[in-house]
Each structure stands twice: as structure tokens, then as C-alpha cells.
Motif scaffolding. Structure first.
Motif, PDB file in Angstrom:
ATOM      1  N   GLU A 297       5.191  13.803   1.040  1.00 48.66           N
ATOM      2  CA  GLU A 297       4.289  12.811   0.433  1.00 48.66           C
ATOM      3  C   GLU A 297       4.814  11.399   0.677  1.00 48.66           C
ATOM      4  O   GLU A 297       4.044  10.476   0.966  1.00 48.66           O
ATOM      5  N   TYR A 298       6.141  11.227   0.571  1.00 46.84           N
ATOM      6  CA  TYR A 298       6.717   9.913   0.838  1.00 46.84           C
ATOM      7  C   TYR A 298       6.512   9.519   2.295  1.00 46.84           C
ATOM      8  O   TYR A 298       6.178   8.364   2.600  1.00 46.84           O
ATOM      9  N   LEU A 299       6.714  10.466   3.206  1.00 46.23           N
ATOM     10  CA  LEU A 299       6.492  10.198   4.631  1.00 46.23           C
ATOM     11  C   LEU A 299       5.054   9.763   4.878  1.00 46.23           C
ATOM     12  O   LEU A 299       4.798   8.789   5.603  1.00 46.23           O
ATOM     13  N   THR A 300       4.095  10.458   4.269  1.00 47.72           N
ATOM     14  CA  THR A 300       2.683  10.098   4.448  1.00 47.72           C
ATOM     15  C   THR A 300       2.409   8.693   3.931  1.00 47.72           C
ATOM     16  O   THR A 300       1.768   7.885   4.629  1.00 47.72           O
ATOM     17  N   GLU A 301       2.883   8.383   2.738  1.00 46.10           N
ATOM     18  CA  GLU A 301       2.640   7.061   2.168  1.00 46.10           C
ATOM     19  C   GLU A 301       3.305   5.972   2.997  1.00 46.10           C
ATOM     20  O   GLU A 301       2.746   4.889   3.182  1.00 46.10           O
ATOM     21  N   TYR A 302       4.497   6.254   3.506  1.00 46.08           N
ATOM     22  CA  TYR A 302       5.185   5.252   4.330  1.00 46.08           C
ATOM     23  C   TYR A 302       4.436   5.031   5.643  1.00 46.08           C
ATOM     24  O   TYR A 302       4.284   3.897   6.103  1.00 46.08           O
ATOM     25  N   ARG A 303       3.951   6.098   6.252  1.00 41.69           N
ATOM     26  CA  ARG A 303       3.176   5.950   7.500  1.00 41.69           C
ATOM     27  C   ARG A 303       1.907   5.126   7.268  1.00 41.69           C
ATOM     28  O   ARG A 303       1.584   4.244   8.062  1.00 41.69           O
ATOM     29  N   ILE A 304       1.208   5.406   6.164  1.00 38.05           N
ATOM     30  CA  ILE A 304      -0.026   4.673   5.879  1.00 38.05           C
ATOM     31  C   ILE A 304       0.288   3.208   5.578  1.00 38.05           C
ATOM     32  O   ILE A 304      -0.453   2.298   5.978  1.00 38.05           O
ATOM     33  N   ARG A 305       1.401   2.957   4.899  1.00 38.30           N
ATOM     34  CA  ARG A 305       1.807   1.578   4.625  1.00 38.30           C
ATOM     35  C   ARG A 305       2.058   0.831   5.938  1.00 38.30           C
ATOM     36  O   ARG A 305       1.674  -0.334   6.100  1.00 38.30           O
ATOM     37  N   GLN A 306       2.706   1.493   6.902  1.00 42.69           N
ATOM     38  CA  GLN A 306       2.930   0.858   8.199  1.00 42.69           C
ATOM     39  C   GLN A 306       1.612   0.649   8.937  1.00 42.69           C
ATOM     40  O   GLN A 306       1.401  -0.388   9.569  1.00 42.69           O
ATOM     41  N   ALA A 307       0.714   1.626   8.833  1.00 44.60           N
ATOM     42  CA  ALA A 307      -0.581   1.496   9.509  1.00 44.60           C
ATOM     43  C   ALA A 307      -1.354   0.294   8.982  1.00 44.60           C
ATOM     44  O   ALA A 307      -2.003  -0.425   9.758  1.00 44.60           O
ATOM     45  N   ARG A 308      -1.295   0.060   7.669  1.00 44.30           N
ATOM     46  CA  ARG A 308      -2.016  -1.077   7.082  1.00 44.30           C
ATOM     47  C   ARG A 308      -1.567  -2.402   7.687  1.00 44.30           C
ATOM     48  O   ARG A 308      -2.358  -3.317   7.849  1.00 44.30           O
ATOM     49  N   SER A 309      -0.278  -2.506   8.017  1.00 42.01           N
ATOM     50  CA  SER A 309       0.226  -3.771   8.559  1.00 42.01           C
ATOM     51  C   SER A 309      -0.344  -4.065   9.944  1.00 42.01           C
ATOM     52  O   SER A 309      -0.327  -5.214  10.388  1.00 42.01           O
ATOM     53  N   PHE A 310      -0.861  -3.026  10.624  1.00 41.65           N
ATOM     54  CA  PHE A 310      -1.483  -3.231  11.941  1.00 41.65           C
ATOM     55  C   PHE A 310      -2.993  -3.437  11.839  1.00 41.65           C
ATOM     56  O   PHE A 310      -3.675  -3.546  12.856  1.00 41.65           O
ATOM     57  N   MET A 311      -3.519  -3.485  10.619  1.00 40.57           N
ATOM     58  CA  MET A 311      -4.957  -3.620  10.420  1.00 40.57           C
ATOM     59  C   MET A 311      -5.351  -4.977   9.855  1.00 40.57           C
ATOM     60  O   MET A 311      -6.501  -5.168   9.465  1.00 40.57           O
ATOM     61  N   LEU A 312      -4.421  -5.895   9.804  1.00 39.95           N
ATOM     62  CA  LEU A 312      -4.697  -7.201   9.214  1.00 39.95           C
ATOM     63  C   LEU A 312      -5.421  -8.105  10.197  1.00 39.95           C
ATOM     64  O   LEU A 312      -5.431  -7.847  11.413  1.00 39.95           O
ATOM     65  N   PRO A 313      -6.020  -9.190   9.696  1.00 40.47           N
ATOM     66  CA  PRO A 313      -6.876 -10.031  10.552  1.00 40.47           C
ATOM     67  C   PRO A 313      -6.186 -10.567  11.805  1.00 40.47           C
ATOM     68  O   PRO A 313      -6.824 -10.728  12.841  1.00 40.47           O
ATOM     69  N   HIS A 314      -4.884 -10.844  11.732  1.00 43.13           N
ATOM     70  CA  HIS A 314      -4.211 -11.434  12.890  1.00 43.13           C
ATOM     71  C   HIS A 314      -3.847 -10.389  13.945  1.00 43.13           C
ATOM     72  O   HIS A 314      -3.295 -10.727  14.995  1.00 43.13           O
ATOM     73  N   THR A 315      -4.132  -9.116  13.688  1.00 45.76           N
ATOM     74  CA  THR A 315      -3.857  -8.062  14.668  1.00 45.76           C
ATOM     75  C   THR A 315      -5.150  -7.685  15.388  1.00 45.76           C
ATOM     76  O   THR A 315      -6.242  -7.987  14.940  1.00 45.76           O
ATOM     77  N   ASN A 316      -4.992  -6.986  16.489  1.00 46.93           N
ATOM     78  CA  ASN A 316      -6.177  -6.606  17.276  1.00 46.93           C
ATOM     79  C   ASN A 316      -5.950  -5.241  17.934  1.00 46.93           C
ATOM     80  O   ASN A 316      -6.062  -5.093  19.148  1.00 46.93           O
ATOM     81  N   TYR A 317      -5.640  -4.245  17.111  1.00 44.43           N
ATOM     82  CA  TYR A 317      -5.355  -2.914  17.626  1.00 44.43           C
ATOM     83  C   TYR A 317      -6.514  -1.971  17.348  1.00 44.43           C
ATOM     84  O   TYR A 317      -7.205  -2.102  16.340  1.00 44.43           O
ATOM     85  N   GLU A 318      -6.699  -1.008  18.233  1.00 40.94           N
ATOM     86  CA  GLU A 318      -7.713   0.018  18.012  1.00 40.94           C
ATOM     87  C   GLU A 318      -7.154   1.081  17.070  1.00 40.94           C
ATOM     88  O   GLU A 318      -5.949   1.358  17.057  1.00 40.94           O
ATOM     89  N   LEU A 319      -8.063   1.695  16.315  1.00 38.29           N
ATOM     90  CA  LEU A 319      -7.649   2.639  15.298  1.00 38.29           C
ATOM     91  C   LEU A 319      -6.883   3.821  15.887  1.00 38.29           C
ATOM     92  O   LEU A 319      -5.885   4.278  15.326  1.00 38.29           O
TER      93      LEU A 319
END
Length: 551
Positions: free
Chosen positions: A233-255
Motif C-alpha cells: 500500500e505504501y509503494l502504491t501511494e508513493y508511486r501515485i504521489r510521484q505520478a502527480r508531480s508529472f501531471m502539473l501545468p508546467h509538465t507536458n507528459y503523456e499519461l
């Protein structure tokens, strides 16, 4: 080697009789800003930092940590450091530079006429990093005495400064030896760090248990006992937390690229896990992340973060603003000025989408001006518990699903922590109090009281009246309270520390209970005196360490 927290392993101090120490300088900085001794620099000597008031931060070889009373930091020669104290409130930090030599740096018994070797350091201090200390006041007095002797023109007095420095080192190393975490804590922290460093890889429970050096069954129990959720569960939450940082307005990555980067080859599975953790689909999160949301008051930042919102702007004078920026998105939060007039000028040029503030602190005129700048939502004047506040903010900002998902996760975590205690919390009488100047206040509601009494179901001590707002106790009432454990916040002023010294030396607090457990736990004033969803979860996690030896 030292563990993650800088505490030395057992046996390290046996080498002390092979070392000697020389204090180079001591100074007290009340503000580490601008041109000061702790701007970015490579260290030529050992450095000891002793915060006595206020809060701040330090980076050592790029690694960030907090500076706060009750903890000291040791840095080694050659490290690249930078430090700063928060500009709000009373500030104080002692900075000591010193050298460490080994006996081989001195002439040997058969070489009386040969000079000592060059003053290059041949030894390192027994540990580095941060460690807890028993009393900030004690260290402050040590430093005051050392500084007074170092300033003297008398050679004997300056020699006394070196002697007093040895006394300080004795206190420091004694505290580090006695207050070090258990081996189990160190192992679990090491595995948690391993997860954070290798989260992109395929990690299994068997692999992590092997990293810990224990059986799978034992590892599963210990990890959940310490952190309130399983390692996966911790691994999943940490991965999702990292994913969120790539989804911010100043980024331009595909899902699909984000999913693959954080360890998910199946994008459908990633979407499902993302929604499970955050309450919304990745596309919705990315759309909402483009909104400019302002936290007009600092104590609303925590609620926004639990809703997966990183404020576009927040007050610069709130003590957690810098912490939030560094913990989640470095540099992403614009600091707001202290006064309303300047803030409104800032916001007029920023053109935010939403402004979130506290109704009771804003005049009708300021409320009208904010409403003219953007959609403005004000948390009502009447008392509101943190759950209601989180739902209210979620409704205002279109984040109702995120609020519901976070609250569900919080309830599951509280239930899990309760179940992991081998004793029944309802059998443990608990007293939470704060000593501030001459006043002892019972903290029975909101903040610590709400989490520990309501969510984890510990029993209030006999002197606690939860219906009484701002209940106070005399020292005699506190001493005679029928309680199994006392959680105590002691302010740093001399009056508060004097009361604590008197209490500490009296039975029964002076001695552990019949099972050998400490009856008193000291907590710093901040952040436990704040009241929002973010700090409530921190308190929930705190309980795991407070009753570590009882589980």
C-alpha cells in the motif's frame, strides 16, 4: 556506519578514548539570511548546529531536513551545506565549528621530540546527521557558558571554553546513546527508504522482507505496525504521489509515459490505482491541476494538500509554507506578502481562479475586494471540525470526491492502527497537556485530543473534562492525575521549562511504570497545535511511535 537518522550503532562510542577535540569557534545567529556564516559552503571543519528557538531548514549535500529545538545536527568536513531559519517568531541557533583528532596525531611515547603531524583531520565525529536531545535548555546553557569563555581575553578562561565544550559533547553523546531508536525502527526505516529509491522496479513482499533480513510474515506485521499500512500500500501511494508531480501545468507528459515511469506497464491498472488513492481519474486531476488556487491563510494549506491541490500562492509568513513547498513541489508556491493591501495587489496581477480564506479574519471590505478578483470561498466563522472543513473546501472547489476518498483512507488507517496495538487503547488512561508560561492547559479536543481520544479511542485521564473548553490544571493537579501516559508540550520560555523541571523530578513521572515504559512523552508545540486534515494524519502516525514499545 550510521543509520538513516544519524544515530550511531551500539559500540561506536568505544573509540572516544582514541580521540580529542578542539573547538574553533562558537556563534549565535538570530537570523540566517543574506550574508551569514551558513550561506552555501563546503565545510573545512566539523559543524554542530543547536537550535534553541524557532524553526528552519538545512541542506547537506543536497538532502533537506528541518532545524527545530529538541534536535541537533552534526555535519562533517567536506560536506556542502546551506541553512536558514524561518523569519517568523523568535529565532536562535548556536553554530559550533570544531576539529577531531586521533591519538596518532600526537607524538608517540617513544618519539618525545618529534613534532605532531600536520593538523589535517584524521578522524571523524562518531556520528553525523540529526539526533534528539533531552533538554534544549541544558544545551542553551552549555553554549552560553562556552561563548562567554571564548570571548574572554584571559587565556585560562579561553582554555575553560575547551573544557566546557567537552562537557557539551558528553551531554550530546550521552543523549544520542540513550535516545537512539530501536533496531526494528532502523530496519523498517531502511526498507521504507529502499521502497522510495526503487519504486519504479517490481517490488515484492518477499524481496522487501529479504532486504529487512526477516521472515515475510514478521515483516508484514512490523511494517504495518510502524506505518499504519502495508508495504505494498505504501509503494502504491508513493508511486501515485510521484505520478502527480508529472501531471502539473508546467509538465507536458503523456499519461502512458507517466504510468510506465512510475512502475505501471498496464495503463488501465494505473488509472484504477490512481483513482483508488486520490478519488479522481488521472485526466480529472490533470485538468484540476491547471487551476490557480490561492490559500489566503496559511492554516488552510494542509486541507488543500490532502485534496491533491498544491496552492498557486500562500502566505510567506506561515511557518509551514516553506515545509510544504519543499515536501511536495519545490518552488511551486508563490509567497504572499504579510499585509492585506500588498496581498491584494499581488493577486490582482496573478489572476487566480479561486481564493480560499477564513471568514473571521477578513473585514467585509477585504472580502469584497477578493470577490472582485476571483471566485472566493471563505470558511465560515462558526466552529468547524476538520472533517467538516475538508468537505466544505472540497465542495467549494469541485473536489468532493477527493475529500471523500481521503476521509475514507484516513478512517481505514485509524482502524488499522487501533488493531495493531496489542493492548486495548480503551484500557489506557491518557492525559495531554501544554505548559505555556505559568499555565497548564488540557488539550482534550481538536488536534491531539480528537485523534487520540476519538479516532484511536484512548481513555481521558480522571482530571480531563472534555466538555470544558480551555481547561487548566494546577501543577499539583497534574502531579496527582491518575493516568497511564502523559503527553506534554513544554514551551521554550524559562517559566515553562521551570515547571517542567519541577514536574520531571517528582514521582511518579520520574520513574517508568511497572512494565518499564516511560510515563511521559515530550512533544514540540508545532505542528500539533494546528488543526487541519494534514496535521490530523501526522498525529495519527505519531501514535505509532509514542506507543512503539507497547506494541
Amino acid at each position: 556506519m550510521n543509520d538513516k537518522n544519524g544515530i550511531p550503532p551500539a559500540g561506536t562510542f568505544g573509540q572516544l578514548n582514541q580521540m580529542w577535540f578542539r573547538l574553533r569557534s562558537i556563534e549565535q545567529n538570530s537570523s540566517l539570511t543574506g550574508e551569514c556564516s551558513l550561506r552555501l559552503q563546503f565545510l573545512e571543519s566539523h559543524l554542530l548546529l543547536i537550535p534553541v528557538s524557532g524553526r528552519g531548514w538545512i541542506t547537506v549535500d543536497g538532502k533537506y531536513s528541518e532545524l527545530r529545538p529538541g534536535y541537533v545536527s552534526v555535519c562533517l568536513p567536506g560536506q556542502l551545506i546551506e541553512a536558514q531559519l524561518d523569519s517568523s517568531g523568535e529565532l536562535g541557533l548556536y553554530i559550533l565549528r570544531f576539529d577531531v583528532f586521533g591519538l596518532r596525531d600526537l607524538p608517540g611515547p617513544h618519539e618525545p621530540h618529534e613534532p605532531a603531524s600536520s593538523p589535517e583531520l584524521h578522524c571523524r565525529f562518531p556520528w553525523e546527521g540529526e539526533a534528539a536531545v533531552a533538554s534544549t535548555i541544558t544545551y542553551s546553557k552549555h553554549c552560553e557558558a562556552i561563548a562567554a569563555s571564548m570571548r574572554s581575553d584571559n587565556g585560562l578562561e579561553r582554555l575553560r571554553a575547551q573544557s566546557r565544550f567537552y562537557e557539551l559533547l558528553y551531554s550530546l553523546l550521552s543523549d544520542a546513546d540513550q535516545l537512539q531508536p530501536s533496531d526494528t525502527d532502523a530496519v523498517m526505516e531502511r526498507v521504507k527508504t529502499y521502497i522510495e529509491q526503487h519504486y519504479r522496479e517490481d517490488l515484492s513482499i518477499a524481496l522487501l522482507a529479504g532486504e529487512a533480513g526477516i521472515s515475510v510474515r514478521h515483516f508484514i506485521r512490523l511494517f504495518k505496525q510502524r506505518y499504519g499500512l502495508s508495504a505494498i500500500e505504501y509503494l502504491t501511494e508513493y508511486r501515485i504521489r510521484q505520478a502527480r508531480s508529472f501531471m502539473l501545468p508546467h509538465t507536458n507528459y503523456e499519461l502512458k509515459d507517466i504510468a510506465a515511469y512510475v512502475g505501471y506497464k498496464d495503463i488501465a491498472y494505473f488509472r484504477r490505482k490512481f483513482k483508488q488513492v486520490t478519488g479522481v481519474a488521472p485526466a480529472t486531476f490533470m485538468r484540476n491541476a491547471k487551476l490557480k488556487i490561492v490559500a489566503y491563510h496559511g492554516n488552510l494549506i494542509g486541507a488543500l494538500l490532502t485534496l491533491n491541490i498544491i496552492p498557486f500562492a500562500a502566505p510567506a509568513d506561515h511557518p509551514w509554507t516553506e515545509y510544504y513547498r519543499r515536501k511536495y513541489e519545490p518552488g511551486a508556491v508563490l509567497p504572499l506578502a504579510e499585509d492585506d493591501e500588498s496581498r491584494i495587489e499581488q493577486l490582482a496581477s496573478l489572476r487566480p481562479d479561486y481564493i480560499l480564506g477564513l471568514e473571521q479574519t477578513l473585514s467585509p471590505a477585504i472580502q469584497q475586494q477578493l470577490g472582485e478578483l476571483a471566485s472566493t470561498y471563505l470558511v465560515p466563522r462558526h466552529p468547524m471540525d476538520w472533517r467538516t472543513q475538508l468537505r466544505f473546501i472540497g465542495d467549494c472547489l469541485g473536489k468532493s470526491k477527493e475529500a471523500a476518498a481521503w476521509l475514507n483512507r484516513y478512517e481505514r488507517k485509524a482502524k488499522s492502527i487501533r488493531a495493531d496495538f496489542v493492548f486495548e487503547p480503551a484500557s489506557v488512561r491518557l492525559l495531554i497537556a501544554r505548559i505555556s508560561a505559568q499555565t497548564i492547559t488540557v488539550m482534550s479536543n481538536r488536534s491531539l485530543g480528537e485523534v487520540l481520544y476519538d479516532d484511536l479511542q484512548f481513555i481521558p485521564a480522571n482530571v480531563v473534562n472534555r466538555k470544558l473548553e480551555g481547561q487548566t490544571l494546577t501543577l499539583e493537579e497534574l502531579e496527582s492525575a491518575d493516568t497511564d501516559k502523559l503527553l506534554l508540550i513544554v514551551d521554550e520560555d524559562a517559566s515553562s521549562q521551570a515547571i517542567w523541571s519541577r514536574l520531571r523530578d517528582k514521582a511518579p513521572w520520574k520513574h517508568p511504570d511497572s512494565a518499564g515504559y516511560s510515563r511521559v512523552e515530550l512533544l514540540p508545540p508545532f505542528p500539533w497545535t494546528e488543526y487541519n486534515s494534514f496535521t490530523q494524519e501526522l498525529i495519527l502516525e505519531l501514535a505509532l511511535s509514542l506507543w512503539r514499545n507497547w506494541t
